[in-house]
Design a protein around this motif. Structure first.
Motif, PDB file in Angstrom:
ATOM      1  N   VAL A 290      -5.567   9.381 -21.363  1.00  0.00           N
ATOM      2  CA  VAL A 290      -6.349   7.820 -21.845  1.00  0.00           C
ATOM      3  C   VAL A 290      -7.157   7.911 -21.139  1.00  0.00           C
ATOM      4  CG1 VAL A 290      -6.243   6.067 -23.572  1.00  0.00           C
ATOM      5  CG2 VAL A 290      -4.422   8.024 -23.861  1.00  0.00           C
ATOM      6  N   MET A 291      -8.188   7.987 -21.175  1.00  0.00           N
ATOM      7  CA  MET A 291      -8.744   6.838 -20.905  1.00  0.00           C
ATOM      8  C   MET A 291      -9.959   5.394 -20.868  1.00  0.00           C
ATOM      9  SD  MET A 291     -12.370  10.022 -20.761  1.00  0.00           S
ATOM     10  CE  MET A 291     -12.069  10.327 -22.283  1.00  0.00           C
ATOM     11  N   ARG A 292      -9.246   4.048 -20.542  1.00  0.00           N
ATOM     12  CA  ARG A 292      -9.595   3.300 -20.369  1.00  0.00           C
ATOM     13  C   ARG A 292     -11.404   2.501 -20.565  1.00  0.00           C
ATOM     14  NH1 ARG A 292      -4.587  -0.114 -19.573  1.00  0.00           N
ATOM     15  NH2 ARG A 292      -3.166   0.568 -18.105  1.00  0.00           N
ATOM     16  N   SER A 293     -11.313   1.868 -21.799  1.00  0.00           N
ATOM     17  CA  SER A 293     -12.824   1.314 -21.801  1.00  0.00           C
ATOM     18  C   SER A 293     -12.359  -0.248 -20.829  1.00  0.00           C
ATOM     19  CB  SER A 293     -12.745   1.366 -23.278  1.00  0.00           C
ATOM     20  OG  SER A 293     -12.732   2.485 -23.359  1.00  0.00           O
ATOM     21  N   HIS A 294     -11.892  -0.619 -20.432  1.00  0.00           N
ATOM     22  CA  HIS A 294     -11.993  -2.004 -19.462  1.00  0.00           C
ATOM     23  C   HIS A 294     -11.659  -1.237 -18.041  1.00  0.00           C
ATOM     24  CE1 HIS A 294      -7.627  -0.823 -20.397  1.00  0.00           C
ATOM     25  NE2 HIS A 294      -7.302  -2.157 -20.535  1.00  0.00           N
ATOM     26  N   ILE A 295     -11.893  -2.797 -17.043  1.00  0.00           N
ATOM     27  CA  ILE A 295     -11.493  -1.972 -15.682  1.00  0.00           C
ATOM     28  C   ILE A 295     -10.237  -3.080 -15.319  1.00  0.00           C
ATOM     29  CG2 ILE A 295     -12.657  -2.035 -13.625  1.00  0.00           C
ATOM     30  CD1 ILE A 295     -15.260  -1.596 -14.473  1.00  0.00           C
ATOM     31  N   LEU A 296      -9.743  -2.539 -15.242  1.00  0.00           N
ATOM     32  CA  LEU A 296      -8.480  -3.799 -14.577  1.00  0.00           C
ATOM     33  C   LEU A 296      -9.126  -4.222 -13.123  1.00  0.00           C
ATOM     34  CD1 LEU A 296      -5.548  -1.059 -14.582  1.00  0.00           C
ATOM     35  CD2 LEU A 296      -6.221  -2.849 -15.823  1.00  0.00           C
ATOM     36  N   PRO A 297      -8.538  -5.418 -12.420  1.00  0.00           N
ATOM     37  CA  PRO A 297      -9.011  -5.911 -11.867  1.00  0.00           C
ATOM     38  C   PRO A 297      -9.413  -5.471 -10.430  1.00  0.00           C
ATOM     39  CG  PRO A 297      -6.915  -7.001 -12.068  1.00  0.00           C
ATOM     40  CD  PRO A 297      -6.671  -5.970 -13.429  1.00  0.00           C
ATOM     41  N   GLY A 298      -7.986  -4.954 -10.178  1.00  0.00           N
ATOM     42  CA  GLY A 298      -7.970  -3.690  -8.189  1.00  0.00           C
ATOM     43  C   GLY A 298      -8.543  -2.791  -8.686  1.00  0.00           C
ATOM     44  N   ASN A 299      -9.508  -2.399  -9.648  1.00  0.00           N
ATOM     45  CA  ASN A 299     -10.270  -0.804 -10.146  1.00  0.00           C
ATOM     46  C   ASN A 299     -11.496  -0.976  -9.270  1.00  0.00           C
ATOM     47  OD1 ASN A 299     -11.362   1.747 -10.217  1.00  0.00           O
ATOM     48  ND2 ASN A 299     -10.536   1.768 -12.822  1.00  0.00           N
ATOM     49  N   ARG A 300     -11.932  -0.159  -8.765  1.00  0.00           N
ATOM     50  CA  ARG A 300     -13.203  -0.077  -7.953  1.00  0.00           C
ATOM     51  C   ARG A 300     -14.119   0.803  -8.298  1.00  0.00           C
ATOM     52  NH1 ARG A 300      -9.515  -1.661  -4.319  1.00  0.00           N
ATOM     53  NH2 ARG A 300      -9.961  -0.295  -2.524  1.00  0.00           N
ATOM     54  N   LEU A 301     -13.845   1.513  -9.229  1.00  0.00           N
ATOM     55  CA  LEU A 301     -14.820   2.675  -9.617  1.00  0.00           C
ATOM     56  C   LEU A 301     -16.234   2.434 -10.121  1.00  0.00           C
ATOM     57  CD1 LEU A 301     -11.972   5.387 -11.217  1.00  0.00           C
ATOM     58  CD2 LEU A 301     -13.204   5.451  -8.896  1.00  0.00           C
ATOM     59  N   ASN A 362      -3.778  -8.732  -6.298  1.00  0.00           N
ATOM     60  CA  ASN A 362      -5.132  -9.370  -4.691  1.00  0.00           C
ATOM     61  C   ASN A 362      -4.635 -10.132  -3.465  1.00  0.00           C
ATOM     62  OD1 ASN A 362      -4.903 -11.895  -5.330  1.00  0.00           O
ATOM     63  ND2 ASN A 362      -6.932 -11.934  -5.966  1.00  0.00           N
ATOM     64  N   LYS A 363      -3.276  -9.578  -3.537  1.00  0.00           N
ATOM     65  CA  LYS A 363      -2.628 -10.431  -2.128  1.00  0.00           C
ATOM     66  C   LYS A 363      -1.401  -9.071  -2.002  1.00  0.00           C
ATOM     67  CE  LYS A 363      -2.235 -14.881  -3.919  1.00  0.00           C
ATOM     68  NZ  LYS A 363      -1.780 -16.426  -4.229  1.00  0.00           N
ATOM     69  N   GLY A 364      -0.905  -9.751  -0.187  1.00  0.00           N
ATOM     70  CA  GLY A 364      -0.132  -8.997   0.241  1.00  0.00           C
ATOM     71  C   GLY A 364       1.649  -8.604  -0.341  1.00  0.00           C
ATOM     72  N   GLU A 373      13.764  -2.957   1.380  1.00  0.00           N
ATOM     73  CA  GLU A 373      12.195  -3.487   1.899  1.00  0.00           C
ATOM     74  C   GLU A 373      11.436  -3.275   1.689  1.00  0.00           C
ATOM     75  OE1 GLU A 373      11.191  -7.258   5.221  1.00  0.00           O
ATOM     76  OE2 GLU A 373       9.996  -5.380   5.908  1.00  0.00           O
ATOM     77  N   LEU A 374      10.682  -3.296   0.781  1.00  0.00           N
ATOM     78  CA  LEU A 374       9.519  -3.095   0.722  1.00  0.00           C
ATOM     79  C   LEU A 374       7.382  -4.147   0.595  1.00  0.00           C
ATOM     80  CD1 LEU A 374       7.426  -0.940  -1.195  1.00  0.00           C
ATOM     81  CD2 LEU A 374       7.782  -1.631  -2.724  1.00  0.00           C
ATOM     82  N   VAL A 375       7.435  -3.078   1.657  1.00  0.00           N
ATOM     83  CA  VAL A 375       5.747  -3.970   1.914  1.00  0.00           C
ATOM     84  C   VAL A 375       4.607  -3.116   1.086  1.00  0.00           C
ATOM     85  CG1 VAL A 375       4.471  -4.765   3.789  1.00  0.00           C
ATOM     86  CG2 VAL A 375       6.621  -4.686   4.575  1.00  0.00           C
ATOM     87  N   ILE A 376       3.472  -4.189   0.149  1.00  0.00           N
ATOM     88  CA  ILE A 376       2.790  -3.814  -0.058  1.00  0.00           C
ATOM     89  C   ILE A 376       1.727  -4.325  -0.244  1.00  0.00           C
ATOM     90  CG2 ILE A 376       1.429  -2.854  -2.655  1.00  0.00           C
ATOM     91  CD1 ILE A 376       4.576  -3.608  -3.941  1.00  0.00           C
ATOM     92  N   PRO A 377       0.352  -3.798   1.169  1.00  0.00           N
ATOM     93  CA  PRO A 377      -0.340  -4.982   1.676  1.00  0.00           C
ATOM     94  C   PRO A 377      -1.570  -4.601   0.465  1.00  0.00           C
ATOM     95  CG  PRO A 377       0.139  -2.623   3.044  1.00  0.00           C
ATOM     96  CD  PRO A 377       0.321  -2.391   1.561  1.00  0.00           C
ATOM     97  N   ARG A 378      -1.977  -5.829   0.699  1.00  0.00           N
ATOM     98  CA  ARG A 378      -3.616  -6.196  -0.286  1.00  0.00           C
ATOM     99  C   ARG A 378      -4.163  -4.658  -0.562  1.00  0.00           C
ATOM    100  NH1 ARG A 378      -8.590  -8.455  -0.065  1.00  0.00           N
ATOM    101  NH2 ARG A 378      -9.319  -9.843  -1.923  1.00  0.00           N
ATOM    102  N   ASP A 413      -2.188   3.340  -1.977  1.00  0.00           N
ATOM    103  CA  ASP A 413      -2.803   4.177  -0.481  1.00  0.00           C
ATOM    104  C   ASP A 413      -0.659   3.947  -0.536  1.00  0.00           C
ATOM    105  OD1 ASP A 413      -2.608   5.953   0.936  1.00  0.00           O
ATOM    106  OD2 ASP A 413      -4.542   4.646   1.975  1.00  0.00           O
ATOM    107  N   GLY A 414      -0.518   4.552   0.650  1.00  0.00           N
ATOM    108  CA  GLY A 414       1.188   4.719   1.245  1.00  0.00           C
ATOM    109  C   GLY A 414       1.778   3.358   0.751  1.00  0.00           C
ATOM    110  N   CYS A 415       2.116   2.923   0.993  1.00  0.00           N
ATOM    111  CA  CYS A 415       3.377   1.309   1.082  1.00  0.00           C
ATOM    112  C   CYS A 415       4.529   1.666   2.078  1.00  0.00           C
ATOM    113  CB  CYS A 415       3.608   0.739  -0.148  1.00  0.00           C
ATOM    114  SG  CYS A 415       1.820  -0.084  -0.825  1.00  0.00           S
ATOM    115  N   THR A 416       5.293   0.666   2.214  1.00  0.00           N
ATOM    116  CA  THR A 416       6.555   1.497   3.489  1.00  0.00           C
ATOM    117  C   THR A 416       7.599   0.428   3.130  1.00  0.00           C
ATOM    118  OG1 THR A 416       4.767   0.780   6.348  1.00  0.00           O
ATOM    119  CG2 THR A 416       7.840   0.624   5.936  1.00  0.00           C
TER     120      THR A 416
END
Length: 556
Positions: A290-301, A362-364, A373-378, A413-416
């Protein structure tokens, strides 16, 4: 017909094609084949974690078709891998583009000799070589390879890409071949999805996405507040049974355009953002694209354009809102799907998640639980996630089991991820790995042991634990009666962490064997090198990612 004859026919064909055009293409590209072109796959098709980066040309159901260099240039890279492209050539052209030819059966002889020399010298099947300009020059129309079915390919075809040399951007090759392929068939949709925004909208009284088959679009849907839409659709072409990706999707609300996608180019770093544009959960759970017709805030396509509200629609009047999708392909074939969203005032429950971990796009973010422990960078999240986290504390297990959310969420991308090891039933710490679990299945996420912790890189939220792999790979010899002819094959597999490497020696000397990840087959690449009529000893060593080894010896 000789190779030289093939080359001359191709070169003359390119010359006559250019002369026959009143306005030559810029840049001009010749056909990669001497026969009429047809596609089994187009540019930008939706694939797992990436867009299809080129076009797939059919090769009349067979391998071994001569592939023409589509413009003057030089071979700048050669790739040989068990999966992916299998065998691929990269040709850099002076016009600013690089063409890529994937899944090929055989390289041009000059290139093939260098590749084979490297494989034997370094005792490896996998190759990734870069060449300087001038070493392997080719003219437009010259044969550079033979088509095949190598790598992660499930039928004979040529995967061809055109990239901008300076940026690596993948662009649509079909734009240079529209005159060679007929298409009068428009895209077709099968489903529309409406997405009430969390705490801000409802559809038919619910804050859940609503799937609407195209056959039911004649019935109005009631909504209130902030909603968004998406569509499931494919393109089609004349004379084939294949389906393809849709080049352009436009959504109108009443008379205003609120969203447009144009799938004409993608940068390598954008590729994984397909998981933000499409409904990732619907794909993982149902196989729906399903192709969304709205842009999620972190989508930079860059291929997506919207109004000031990122495609989100405000339903704040008690009236009919007329929505219209227009789907079109590169040839201008267009289909339209209209439906009504009826504004009806309805209560909207405030969104107040009670989870302990709320991840902000938009934050780490750092998630900590006992032994995890899971680290998800910005930049790794496409939208906020109210993390539904659950810990299964089995004190007898190697580690606890951690549910990191109850719905599929892709990370960019990869998160530790670090998981504490509670017990070491085997002293050798190389035998442990991080495992992802879903639907009764288990797969390796890799990882290394460090001071009581297993450390791995993950690209999806899910359920993870630490597992133990002490089982060696499985080796099954095939067609032993044919080995004396050089047709030596094996099937190799590993139940836990997968095959890392293999080595074959015949009579104590390295023997080049190819490996295909699609069917787990290992086969002798150059049977002509095997001396016939005398006994031989073959030694095969196969190792998995936890260092477990299978060593077999055969006499034939």
């Amino acid at each position: 017909m000789t190779l030289r004859s093939y080359m001359m026919i191709g070169v003359l064909g390119c010359v006559f094609a250019a002369r026959g055009q009143e306005k030559p293409m810029d840049p001009p590209f010749c056909s990669p084949f001497d026969f009429p072109l047809s596609l089994s796959g187009n540019f930008g098709e939706l694939r797992s974690n990436h867009f299809h980066g080129g076009v797939d040309f059919k090769t009349q159901g067979v391998v071994g078709k001569p592939i023409r260099c589509i413009a003057d240039g030089y071979v700048s890279r050669v790739l040989v891998t068990p999966g992916g492209y299998g065998q691929a050539l990269y040709v850099t052209h002076p016009n600013g583009y690089t063409s890529v030819y994937g899944h090929v059966l055989k390289f041009a002889s000059a290139v093939s000799e260098v590749v084979e020399e490297y494989q034997y010298e370094h005792e490896t099947f996998a190759v990734d070589l870069n060449f300087e300009p001038g070493r392997f020059p080719f003219k437009a129309g010259e044969v550079i390879a033979l088509s095949g079915n190598e790598g992660y390919s499930f039928g004979p075809h040529l995967h061809m890409e055109i990239r901008r040399t300076d940026t690596g951007e993948l662009i649509d090759p079909l734009q240079f071949y529209t005159g060679r392929i007929k298409d009068t068939t428009p895209p077709r949709a099968s489903m529309v999805v409406l997405y009430p925004q969390q705490g801000a909208g409802v559809v038919d009284g619910l804050q859940e996405k609503k799937f609407i088959p195209v056959a039911s679009l004649g019935q109005p849907v009631s909504a209130w507040g902030e909603i968004a839409a998406g569509i499931k659709a494919y393109d089609y072409m004349d004379g084939t049974h294949n389906n393809y990706g849709v080049r352009s999707v436009v959504l109108y609300v009443d008379t205003a355009e609120v969203f447009r996608s144009t799938v004409d180019g993608v940068l390598p770093e954008e590729n994984r953002m397909i998981n933000a544009w499409t409904d990732y959960e619907a794909h993982v759970k149902k196989g729906d694209w399903v192709m969304r017709s709205h842009i999620l805030p972190g989508n930079r396509l860059r291929m997506l354009q919207t109004d000031g509200k990122k495609g989100v629609i405000t339903i704040d009047e008690e009236r009919d809102y007329h929505l219209r999708y227009e789907l079109s392909d590169l040839y201008g074939n267009t289909s339209t799907y209209s439906f009504v969203v009826r504004g009806r005032r309805q209560p909207i429950e405030a969104y107040a998640p009670s989870t302990r971990h709320y991840l902000v796009w938009n934050k780490g973010n750092v998630v900590q639980e006992p032994g995890l422990e899971l680290v998800i960078p910005r930049g790794m999240l496409y939208e906020d996630v109210a993390l539904n986290c659950c810990v299964v504390k089995d004190t007898a297990a190697v580690s606890y089991e951690y549910q990191l959310h109850d719905a599929p969420v892709a990370l960019h991308d990869g998160c530790t991820l670090m998981i504490g090891v509670r017990h070491l039933p085997v002293a050798d710490t190389s035998k442990y790995y991080v495992a992802r679990k879903w639907n009764g299945k288990k797969a390796s996420a890799g990882g290394v042991y460090e001071n009581g912790w297993m450390k791995a890189s993950i690209r999806e939220l899910g359920t993870y634990t630490v597992a133990l792999d002490t089982l060696p790979p499985r080796v099954v010899p095939l067609n032993k009666a044919q080995w004396k002819t050089g047709n030596i094959q094996f099937k190799i597999s590993d139940a836990e962490t997968g095959i890392k490497e293999y080595k074959v020696k015949i009579d104590g000397a390295f023997a080049l064997f190819g490996f295909s990840s699609k069917n787990a087959k290992l086969w002798m690449k150059h049977p002509e090198r095997l001396k016939k009529g005398v006994p031989h000893t073959l030694e095969l060593v196969v190792t998995d990612y936890c260092g477990n080894e299978t060593r077999e010896e055969y006499v034939f």
